[in-house]
Design an enzyme around this catalytic site. Structure first.
Site, PDB file in Angstrom:
ATOM      1  N   THR A  63      -5.884  -6.483  -7.411  1.00 24.19           N
ATOM      2  CA  THR A  63      -4.975  -7.502  -6.891  1.00 24.19           C
ATOM      3  C   THR A  63      -5.694  -8.822  -6.683  1.00 24.19           C
ATOM      4  O   THR A  63      -5.163  -9.886  -6.976  1.00 24.19           O
ATOM      5  CB  THR A  63      -4.355  -7.003  -5.557  1.00 24.19           C
ATOM      6  OG1 THR A  63      -3.631  -5.812  -5.840  1.00 24.19           O
ATOM      7  CG2 THR A  63      -3.422  -8.027  -4.939  1.00 24.19           C
ATOM      8  N   LYS A  94      -4.983   6.002  -8.111  1.00 23.84           N
ATOM      9  CA  LYS A  94      -3.699   6.684  -7.913  1.00 23.84           C
ATOM     10  C   LYS A  94      -2.732   6.419  -9.070  1.00 23.84           C
ATOM     11  O   LYS A  94      -1.997   7.306  -9.485  1.00 23.84           O
ATOM     12  CB  LYS A  94      -3.059   6.204  -6.598  1.00 23.84           C
ATOM     13  CG  LYS A  94      -3.873   6.592  -5.371  1.00 23.84           C
ATOM     14  CD  LYS A  94      -3.255   6.062  -4.088  1.00 23.84           C
ATOM     15  CE  LYS A  94      -3.465   4.595  -3.834  1.00 23.84           C
ATOM     16  NZ  LYS A  94      -4.840   4.166  -3.610  1.00 23.84           N
ATOM     17  N   ASN A 117      -0.217  -6.085  -1.478  1.00 26.17           N
ATOM     18  CA  ASN A 117      -1.678  -5.885  -1.377  1.00 26.17           C
ATOM     19  C   ASN A 117      -2.169  -4.789  -2.321  1.00 26.17           C
ATOM     20  O   ASN A 117      -3.351  -4.699  -2.618  1.00 26.17           O
ATOM     21  CB  ASN A 117      -2.087  -5.566   0.075  1.00 26.17           C
ATOM     22  CG  ASN A 117      -1.294  -4.424   0.693  1.00 26.17           C
ATOM     23  OD1 ASN A 117      -0.311  -3.972   0.130  1.00 26.17           O
ATOM     24  ND2 ASN A 117      -1.719  -3.970   1.852  1.00 26.17           N
ATOM     25  N   ALA A 118      -1.243  -3.930  -2.780  1.00 22.92           N
ATOM     26  CA  ALA A 118      -1.625  -2.806  -3.642  1.00 22.92           C
ATOM     27  C   ALA A 118      -1.759  -3.251  -5.090  1.00 22.92           C
ATOM     28  O   ALA A 118      -1.161  -4.239  -5.507  1.00 22.92           O
ATOM     29  CB  ALA A 118      -0.568  -1.709  -3.545  1.00 22.92           C
ATOM     30  N   GLY A 119      -2.557  -2.505  -5.859  1.00 26.15           N
ATOM     31  CA  GLY A 119      -2.654  -2.753  -7.300  1.00 26.15           C
ATOM     32  C   GLY A 119      -2.858  -1.423  -7.990  1.00 26.15           C
ATOM     33  O   GLY A 119      -3.941  -0.855  -7.942  1.00 26.15           O
ATOM     34  N   HIS A 120      -1.798  -0.878  -8.591  1.00 26.36           N
ATOM     35  CA  HIS A 120      -1.887   0.435  -9.246  1.00 26.36           C
ATOM     36  C   HIS A 120      -1.954   0.226 -10.757  1.00 26.36           C
ATOM     37  O   HIS A 120      -1.033  -0.318 -11.357  1.00 26.36           O
ATOM     38  CB  HIS A 120      -0.704   1.312  -8.840  1.00 26.36           C
ATOM     39  CG  HIS A 120      -0.744   1.682  -7.377  1.00 26.36           C
ATOM     40  ND1 HIS A 120       0.219   2.404  -6.734  1.00 26.36           N
ATOM     41  CD2 HIS A 120      -1.691   1.417  -6.436  1.00 26.36           C
ATOM     42  CE1 HIS A 120      -0.129   2.575  -5.464  1.00 26.36           C
ATOM     43  NE2 HIS A 120      -1.281   1.973  -5.258  1.00 26.36           N
ATOM     44  N   THR A 121      -3.073   0.682 -11.326  1.00 28.22           N
ATOM     45  CA  THR A 121      -3.353   0.375 -12.730  1.00 28.22           C
ATOM     46  C   THR A 121      -3.084   1.576 -13.633  1.00 28.22           C
ATOM     47  O   THR A 121      -3.487   2.693 -13.324  1.00 28.22           O
ATOM     48  CB  THR A 121      -4.856  -0.014 -12.860  1.00 28.22           C
ATOM     49  OG1 THR A 121      -5.100  -1.083 -11.948  1.00 28.22           O
ATOM     50  CG2 THR A 121      -5.213  -0.444 -14.271  1.00 28.22           C
ATOM     51  N   LYS A 131     -12.853   9.182 -11.815  1.00 29.09           N
ATOM     52  CA  LYS A 131     -14.017   8.392 -12.226  1.00 29.09           C
ATOM     53  C   LYS A 131     -15.302   9.220 -12.357  1.00 29.09           C
ATOM     54  O   LYS A 131     -16.399   8.718 -12.102  1.00 29.09           O
ATOM     55  CB  LYS A 131     -14.203   7.202 -11.272  1.00 29.09           C
ATOM     56  CG  LYS A 131     -13.060   6.180 -11.438  1.00 29.09           C
ATOM     57  CD  LYS A 131     -13.469   4.819 -10.978  1.00 29.09           C
ATOM     58  CE  LYS A 131     -12.888   3.698 -11.802  1.00 29.09           C
ATOM     59  NZ  LYS A 131     -13.385   2.396 -11.524  1.00 29.09           N
ATOM     60  N   GLY A 169      -9.245  -9.355  -7.482  1.00 28.02           N
ATOM     61  CA  GLY A 169     -10.436  -9.569  -8.322  1.00 28.02           C
ATOM     62  C   GLY A 169     -11.735  -9.537  -7.522  1.00 28.02           C
ATOM     63  O   GLY A 169     -12.818  -9.743  -8.073  1.00 28.02           O
ATOM     64  N   GLN A 222      -3.008   1.967  -0.940  1.00 23.60           N
ATOM     65  CA  GLN A 222      -4.237   1.920  -0.126  1.00 23.60           C
ATOM     66  C   GLN A 222      -4.782   3.347   0.083  1.00 23.60           C
ATOM     67  O   GLN A 222      -4.618   4.162  -0.794  1.00 23.60           O
ATOM     68  CB  GLN A 222      -4.011   1.199   1.216  1.00 23.60           C
ATOM     69  CG  GLN A 222      -3.732  -0.292   1.087  1.00 23.60           C
ATOM     70  CD  GLN A 222      -2.286  -0.623   0.801  1.00 23.60           C
ATOM     71  OE1 GLN A 222      -1.405  -0.086   1.411  1.00 23.60           O
ATOM     72  NE2 GLN A 222      -2.045  -1.504  -0.131  1.00 23.60           N
ATOM     73  N   GLY A 277      -8.778   3.342  -0.459  1.00 23.87           N
ATOM     74  CA  GLY A 277      -7.963   2.742  -1.515  1.00 23.87           C
ATOM     75  C   GLY A 277      -8.731   2.668  -2.823  1.00 23.87           C
ATOM     76  O   GLY A 277      -9.918   3.004  -2.896  1.00 23.87           O
ATOM     77  N   ASP A 278      -8.021   2.281  -3.880  1.00 23.00           N
ATOM     78  CA  ASP A 278      -8.613   2.096  -5.211  1.00 23.00           C
ATOM     79  C   ASP A 278      -9.186   3.389  -5.777  1.00 23.00           C
ATOM     80  O   ASP A 278     -10.183   3.375  -6.496  1.00 23.00           O
ATOM     81  CB  ASP A 278      -9.705   1.007  -5.177  1.00 23.00           C
ATOM     82  CG  ASP A 278      -9.193  -0.267  -4.546  1.00 23.00           C
ATOM     83  OD1 ASP A 278      -8.067  -0.651  -4.878  1.00 23.00           O
ATOM     84  OD2 ASP A 278      -9.903  -0.853  -3.702  1.00 23.00           O
ATOM     85  N   GLU A 279      -8.573   4.513  -5.480  1.00 26.54           N
ATOM     86  CA  GLU A 279      -9.069   5.813  -5.964  1.00 26.54           C
ATOM     87  C   GLU A 279      -8.575   6.128  -7.375  1.00 26.54           C
ATOM     88  O   GLU A 279      -8.994   7.138  -7.963  1.00 26.54           O
ATOM     89  CB  GLU A 279      -8.627   6.950  -5.018  1.00 26.54           C
ATOM     90  CG  GLU A 279      -9.160   6.866  -3.601  1.00 26.54           C
ATOM     91  CD  GLU A 279      -8.217   6.078  -2.697  1.00 26.54           C
ATOM     92  OE1 GLU A 279      -7.227   5.500  -3.207  1.00 26.54           O
ATOM     93  OE2 GLU A 279      -8.462   6.028  -1.481  1.00 26.54           O
TER      94      GLU A 279
HETATM   95  P1  IMP Z   1      -4.371  -6.309   4.050  1.00 29.73           P
HETATM   96  O1  IMP Z   1      -3.675  -5.035   3.727  1.00 29.73           O
HETATM   97  O2  IMP Z   1      -4.255  -7.341   2.966  1.00 29.73           O
HETATM   98  O3  IMP Z   1      -3.990  -6.844   5.392  1.00 29.73           O
HETATM   99  O4  IMP Z   1      -5.944  -6.000   4.153  1.00 29.73           O
HETATM  100  C1  IMP Z   1      -6.488  -5.171   5.176  1.00 29.73           C
HETATM  101  C2  IMP Z   1      -7.628  -4.319   4.615  1.00 29.73           C
HETATM  102  O5  IMP Z   1      -7.107  -3.385   3.669  1.00 29.73           O
HETATM  103  C3  IMP Z   1      -8.681  -5.117   3.850  1.00 29.73           C
HETATM  104  O6  IMP Z   1      -9.936  -4.499   4.027  1.00 29.73           O
HETATM  105  C4  IMP Z   1      -8.249  -4.990   2.406  1.00 29.73           C
HETATM  106  O7  IMP Z   1      -9.305  -5.178   1.492  1.00 29.73           O
HETATM  107  C5  IMP Z   1      -7.753  -3.555   2.409  1.00 29.73           C
HETATM  108  N1  IMP Z   1      -6.757  -3.290   1.365  1.00 29.73           N
HETATM  109  C6  IMP Z   1      -5.478  -3.666   1.342  1.00 29.73           C
HETATM  110  N2  IMP Z   1      -4.870  -3.235   0.232  1.00 29.73           N
HETATM  111  C7  IMP Z   1      -5.795  -2.564  -0.459  1.00 29.73           C
HETATM  112  C8  IMP Z   1      -5.757  -1.842  -1.686  1.00 29.73           C
HETATM  113  O8  IMP Z   1      -4.742  -1.733  -2.365  1.00 29.73           O
HETATM  114  N3  IMP Z   1      -6.929  -1.280  -2.069  1.00 29.73           N
HETATM  115  C9  IMP Z   1      -8.075  -1.353  -1.326  1.00 29.73           C
HETATM  116  N4  IMP Z   1      -8.140  -1.995  -0.177  1.00 29.73           N
HETATM  117  C10 IMP Z   1      -7.011  -2.599   0.261  1.00 29.73           C
END
Ligand code: IMP
Length: 423
Positions: A298, A16, A38-42, A329, A300, A221, A12-14
């Site tokens: 998402t 996208k 859980n995602a954060g697309h910037t 990057k 910090g 992710q 994740g965090d590549e």
């Molecule tokens: P969850 O998806 O919140 O249940 O987290 C499970 C695992 O996925 C943890 O290691 C989180 O840090 C990771 N994770 C979830 N969403 C992201 C994301 O958008 N970017 C990077 N890691 C993520």
């Protein structure tokens, strides 16, 4: 065959968001098919940063239709905050539609996620605390609540049962129980706010496909966090892999003609779990993180940083069948004297150039076998591929050859304009 699937090929965090934003003008539709808040697309445009969590990144481009399909675990209250933020920016949300089949992250899912993580102590997954795991458990256990249920006051009555069950566990774990009247009130407000967006996404998607329009399936992710193929149990609860676009998004496999894998030229991971190429804790790791701005969009949280892991990237390439790679990057590595990549792992007395059969072996000691490359300066200044420093092009050429997939673009800065197409 008009469908592009775009996914993260690491943890994740590549980056996208930026790539989807760059592709958006050539698209008719963007679909989020898995993940959730859980995602954060910037996306950064003229210095202005927008972080999207659940709304597809295509929303920032007029004329691009956006869908949230059934594979997404949806937090209605986070979504309300996100739509308000977008409306304040003048973004037209008429183009957004959400499937009534999306499972909902209820307030008790968030509370349970945090309480379970706290109770797990050193064994915690390091989740984002957004309720993904508990919601996915209810979904798989066939007792969850879906967006369509929220709109129907009769079906909404199951809220009481769900809350009572969660409260029992919350109390057992020493956390505050939630109040039914407050949750019911929040549900009524969410139903009112989200009703205009709810529609069956299937005919909308297939309507565009039937007319030959191009659709992008926006992964969240990354491949190494996939529930089935990632470093389980340190994974997320949905399917970030390319196949998730078919199950969660409703795209027939034969419509997919492009699978884009996004990779950073180094590696990061946030949360717990194995990370063989991680920098040893210390001043180098801290300075690198600060310089690279590697903090969760998402949560910090500081991200763990390390060198590129070719073993993990080969695994992602094999499982997802990338047709194109995008490397992001590149500028972050400007000024390093030496750039490294892990080409194999030594573990259990054996050298593995491919992922071991049991990924849990990575939780033990792993000795990465490094390949070293001369570093470069000033890749950030390049405005064309040919202007990239020769050393950077050598590194990119090696990655392409090692992974057996063409690199189509490289990103050399956070802004929209810092994206170089392969010459
Ligand atoms: P969850 O998806 O919140 O249940 O987290 C499970 C695992 O996925 C943890 O290691 C989180 O840090 C990771 N994770 C979830 N969403 C992201 C994301 O958008 N970017 C990077 N890691 C993520």
């Amino acid at each position: 065959m008009p469908v592009t699937v775009l996914i993260g090929a690491q943890w994740g965090d590549e980056g996208k968001g930026k790539i989807i934003d760059a592709l958006a003008p050539s698209l008719q539709m963007v679909v989020r098919y898995q993940g959730g808040p859980n995602a954060g697309h910037t996306v950064i445009v003229n210095g202005h940063k927008t972080v999207l969590h659940q709304v597809p990144t295509g929303i920032l481009h007029a004329g691009v239709a956006c869908l949230i399909s059934p594979g997404v675990l949806l937090d209605p209250w986070e979504l309300m905050a996100e739509t308000t933020m977008l409306q304040e920016q003048g973004v037209d949300l008429e183009r957004l539609r959400i499937s009534p089949s999306c499972h909902l992250i209820m307030p008790w899912h968030r509370a349970l996620d945090r309480a379970r993580e706290k109770a797990a102590g050193a064994g915690a997954i390091g989740t984002t605390g957004r309720g993904m795991g508990p919601c996915a458990m209810d979904k798989a256990g066939r007792r969850g609540l879906r967006l369509g249920d929220l709109l129907d006051t009769r079906r909404r009555s199951v809220v009481g049962d769900g809350l009572a069950c969660a409260n029992e566990e919350l109390e057992r774990l020493g956390s505050e129980p939630l109040q039914l009247d407050e949750v019911e009130e929040a549900c009524a407000a969410a139903a009112l706010a989200l009703r205009p967006f709810v529609a069956d996404t299937r005919p909308l998607l297939h309507g565009v496909l039937d007319k030959g329009g191009r659709v992008l399936m926006e992964g969240a992710q990354g491949a190494m966090l996939d529930l089935d193929w990632g470093t389980w149990p340190y994974v997320t609860s949905t399917h970030p892999s390319a196949g998730g676009a078919c199950t969660g998004g409703g795209v027939p496999m034969r419509q997919v003609d492009q699978v884009i894998g996004i990779l950073k030229v180094y590696a990061t991971r946030v949360g717990n779990g194995p990370f063989p190429t991680e920098f040893a804790p210390g001043p180098f790791a801290d300075t690198f993180r600060q310089h690279a701005g590697e903090f969760g969009a998402t949560t910090g949280r500081p991200r763990r940083c390390g060198w590129f892991d070719a073993v993990a990237a080969r695994y992602a390439c094999q499982l997802n069948g990338f047709t194109d790679l995008v490397l992001t990057k590149l500028d972050v590595l400007d000024g390093q004297d030496e750039v490294r990549a892990a080409v194999a792992y030594e573990l259990d007395g054996h050298v593995h150039s491919q992922m071991p059969e049991d990924l849990r072996l990575l939780e033990g000691p792993v000795n990465p076998q490094w390949r070293s490359f001369p570093g470069w300066r000033d890749s950030a200044q390049a405005t064309h591929w040919q202007e990239l420093p020769a050393e950077a092009r050598t590194y990119l050429g090696w990655l392409e050859e090692d992974l057996g997939c063409p690199v189509r673009w490289v990103s050399n800065g956070p802004e929209r304009r810092s994206l170089l197409q392969r010459a």
